[in-house]
Design an enzyme around this catalytic site. Structure first.
Site, PDB file in Angstrom:
ATOM      1  N   TYR A  97      -5.514   3.902  -2.323  1.00  0.00           N
ATOM      2  CA  TYR A  97      -4.462   2.902  -2.423  1.00  0.00           C
ATOM      3  C   TYR A  97      -5.033   1.982  -1.412  1.00  0.00           C
ATOM      4  O   TYR A  97      -5.967   1.921  -0.527  1.00  0.00           O
ATOM      5  CB  TYR A  97      -3.142   3.354  -1.873  1.00  0.00           C
ATOM      6  CG  TYR A  97      -3.091   3.766  -0.529  1.00  0.00           C
ATOM      7  CD1 TYR A  97      -2.983   2.932   0.673  1.00  0.00           C
ATOM      8  CD2 TYR A  97      -3.316   5.135  -0.005  1.00  0.00           C
ATOM      9  CE1 TYR A  97      -2.792   3.247   1.942  1.00  0.00           C
ATOM     10  CE2 TYR A  97      -2.882   5.801   1.295  1.00  0.00           C
ATOM     11  CZ  TYR A  97      -3.110   4.690   2.136  1.00  0.00           C
ATOM     12  OH  TYR A  97      -2.871   5.280   3.580  1.00  0.00           O
ATOM     13  N   ASN A 138      -5.149   6.436  14.407  1.00  0.00           N
ATOM     14  CA  ASN A 138      -5.445   7.250  13.325  1.00  0.00           C
ATOM     15  C   ASN A 138      -4.822   6.809  12.004  1.00  0.00           C
ATOM     16  O   ASN A 138      -4.993   7.363  11.110  1.00  0.00           O
ATOM     17  CB  ASN A 138      -4.990   8.808  13.606  1.00  0.00           C
ATOM     18  CG  ASN A 138      -3.788   9.105  13.420  1.00  0.00           C
ATOM     19  OD1 ASN A 138      -2.935   8.227  13.421  1.00  0.00           O
ATOM     20  ND2 ASN A 138      -3.297  10.361  13.660  1.00  0.00           N
ATOM     21  N   GLY A 139      -4.340   5.706  12.163  1.00  0.00           N
ATOM     22  CA  GLY A 139      -3.695   5.163  10.842  1.00  0.00           C
ATOM     23  C   GLY A 139      -2.227   5.182  10.965  1.00  0.00           C
ATOM     24  O   GLY A 139      -1.719   4.764   9.811  1.00  0.00           O
ATOM     25  N   HIS A 161       6.204   1.027   9.463  1.00  0.00           N
ATOM     26  CA  HIS A 161       6.308   0.047   8.844  1.00  0.00           C
ATOM     27  C   HIS A 161       7.236  -0.218   7.604  1.00  0.00           C
ATOM     28  O   HIS A 161       7.657   0.830   7.086  1.00  0.00           O
ATOM     29  CB  HIS A 161       4.994  -0.459   8.156  1.00  0.00           C
ATOM     30  CG  HIS A 161       4.319   0.649   7.351  1.00  0.00           C
ATOM     31  ND1 HIS A 161       4.406   0.466   5.777  1.00  0.00           N
ATOM     32  CD2 HIS A 161       3.663   1.723   7.398  1.00  0.00           C
ATOM     33  CE1 HIS A 161       3.780   1.530   5.297  1.00  0.00           C
ATOM     34  NE2 HIS A 161       3.310   2.182   6.378  1.00  0.00           N
ATOM     35  N   CYS A 197       2.371   7.650   7.798  1.00  0.00           N
ATOM     36  CA  CYS A 197       3.255   6.646   8.650  1.00  0.00           C
ATOM     37  C   CYS A 197       4.700   6.906   8.780  1.00  0.00           C
ATOM     38  O   CYS A 197       5.258   7.620   7.718  1.00  0.00           O
ATOM     39  CB  CYS A 197       2.742   5.302   7.832  1.00  0.00           C
ATOM     40  SG  CYS A 197       1.275   4.816   8.071  1.00  0.00           S
ATOM     41  N   ASN A 199       7.757   5.487   7.264  1.00  0.00           N
ATOM     42  CA  ASN A 199       8.454   4.173   6.376  1.00  0.00           C
ATOM     43  C   ASN A 199       9.817   4.053   6.514  1.00  0.00           C
ATOM     44  O   ASN A 199      10.694   4.946   6.490  1.00  0.00           O
ATOM     45  CB  ASN A 199       8.174   4.835   4.766  1.00  0.00           C
ATOM     46  CG  ASN A 199       6.621   4.779   4.405  1.00  0.00           C
ATOM     47  OD1 ASN A 199       6.502   4.984   3.439  1.00  0.00           O
ATOM     48  ND2 ASN A 199       6.026   4.419   5.338  1.00  0.00           N
TER      49      ASN A 199
END
Length: 387
Positions: free
Chosen positions: A298, A311-312, A316, A334, A336
């Protein structure tokens, strides 16, 4: 016979008069008799012609049997080092650091008890570093940060003598705060040290950091390039409670809940996509953030992204997971939120805010980024100190 006795009497009276006059002259003032007055003796610290002299410790010149009339210590450009005489003018001591690899020369005069001037002379050479290493503080002056923010000094070279460096560091706070320095693994060839409080900072604490690094011997021929300081403040006590099992993200501020957002966390069935459990720390935020993954194929631009680890992991907005927010965990790690909720949270987030993630199969660790300070117990953290 009478004439002989008269002569002897006159001689005797004259002799007594001489002794009395000499005695009276000796009592006539406080000055040392010329025959007893001593010459000035001058001593230098460091000794004359010394080399490898440290730039941080004061240097001095002193005199016995006299006073210092004039003193100057100059570099090759003729610039004088700042310093001062003591009250009885017997010692002059420098009051500012010296320069690396510099020849310094004494001049001036010491006057002895005998009234004779003794010129000051000679000099010394300061240490020649193999390398000067710079340290940079992560929190600048006048910033306001969150209650989990560590103080970090990142060095652009390896520090061998960590004890010497740590002894040059201090943290002062407006209210009592227990904390300690801890040395983390080197990154990009440079050492780094964090100061972490035992518990979250008390809200609204004022903090002053002083790292007196100039002149410190780091070992291996490396020396400190410059002092660094910072005065900043801890902000309100905002904590994100992120329980993946609830599919919600709760925001607490100064002990009160101020938000409760539907959320989606990392897919539990894939360890590579799990959101890590543990205390994360907000480090930066972006109105728009491009997120990519070669592994999962992605490449998307997401809005209102708040980084909580290296680490990402971000908090968000993600319209694509809107149907799962509040009911299931489907993300790549993440947290969301909807566009509206992500913007609302984004506007409140500060560097150093804690994000407490719970209810996932994988724990946050040192492998997950720069700030993993809070994954350690207080006893474990203290073991990272060099003192």
């Amino acid at each position: 016979m009478r004439r002989l006795l008269l002569v002897l009497a006159v001689i005797a009276v004259g002799t007594v008069g001489v002794v009395t006059a000499a005695t009276a002259a000796g009592r006539g003032g406080d000055s040392t008799p010329a025959l007893l007055a001593r010459a000035a003796t001058v001593a230098y610290e460091p000794a004359a012609q010394a080399t490898g002299v440290g730039v941080r410790s004061p240097v001095s010149v002193s005199v016995t049997n006299g006073i210092l009339e004039q003193v100057a210590l100059t570099n090759p450009q003729g610039e004088q080092v700042e310093g001062a005489l003591n009250a009885d003018r017997t010692t002059w001591t420098s009051s500012e650091p010296l320069g690396y690899d510099t020849e310094y020369t004494w001049s001036g005069t010491a006057k002895g008890e005998d009234g004779v001037g003794e010129p000051l002379a000679g000099g010394f050479h300061t240490v020649v570093p193999g390398t000067v290493v710079r340290g940079v503080l992560n929190i600048g002056d006048d910033r306001t940060v969150g209650i989990a923010a560590p103080i970090e000094i990142q060095f652009n070279g390896h520090v061998e003598d960590r004890t010497a460096v740590e002894q040059a560091l201090s943290v002062q706070t407006s209210v009592p705060v227990e904390g300690a320095w801890g040395w983390l693994p080197d990154e990009n060839g440079g050492s780094r040290v964090h100061w972490r409080p035992k518990e979250y900072w008390p809200a609204y604490t004022k903090v002053s950091v002083a790292a007196k690094l100039y002149g410190v011997d780091y070992g291996g021929g490396k020396y400190g390039a410059a002092d660094v300081t910072s005065d900043f403040e801890i902000g309100r006590a905002q904590i994100v409670k992120a329980d993946a099992r609830s599919h919600r993200m709760v925001v607490e501020r100064d002990g009160k809940q101020v938000a409760d957002y539907p959320a989606s966390y990392g897919l539990a069935s894939d360890p590579n996509r799990n959101t890590r459990s543990g205390i994360h720390v907000v480090t930066e935020k972006f109105t728009d953030k491009r997120m990519t993954s070669a592994q999962y194929g992605y490449d998307v631009m997401e809005k209102w992204a708040v980084r909580m680890s290296n680490n990402g992991e971000f908090i968000h907005a993600n319209p694509a997971s809107a149907n799962a927010q509040g009911s299931s965990n489907v993300t790549h790690g993440c947290v969301n939120l909807s566009l509206e909720n992500a913007r609302s949270y984004y506007d409140t987030a500060l560097y150093g805010d804690p994000v407490e993630v719970t209810g996932t199969p994988v724990q946050l660790s040192a492998r997950d980024g720069d700030i993993w300070d809070w994954t350690l117990s207080w006893d474990q953290w203290q073991q990272l100190s060099a003192l």
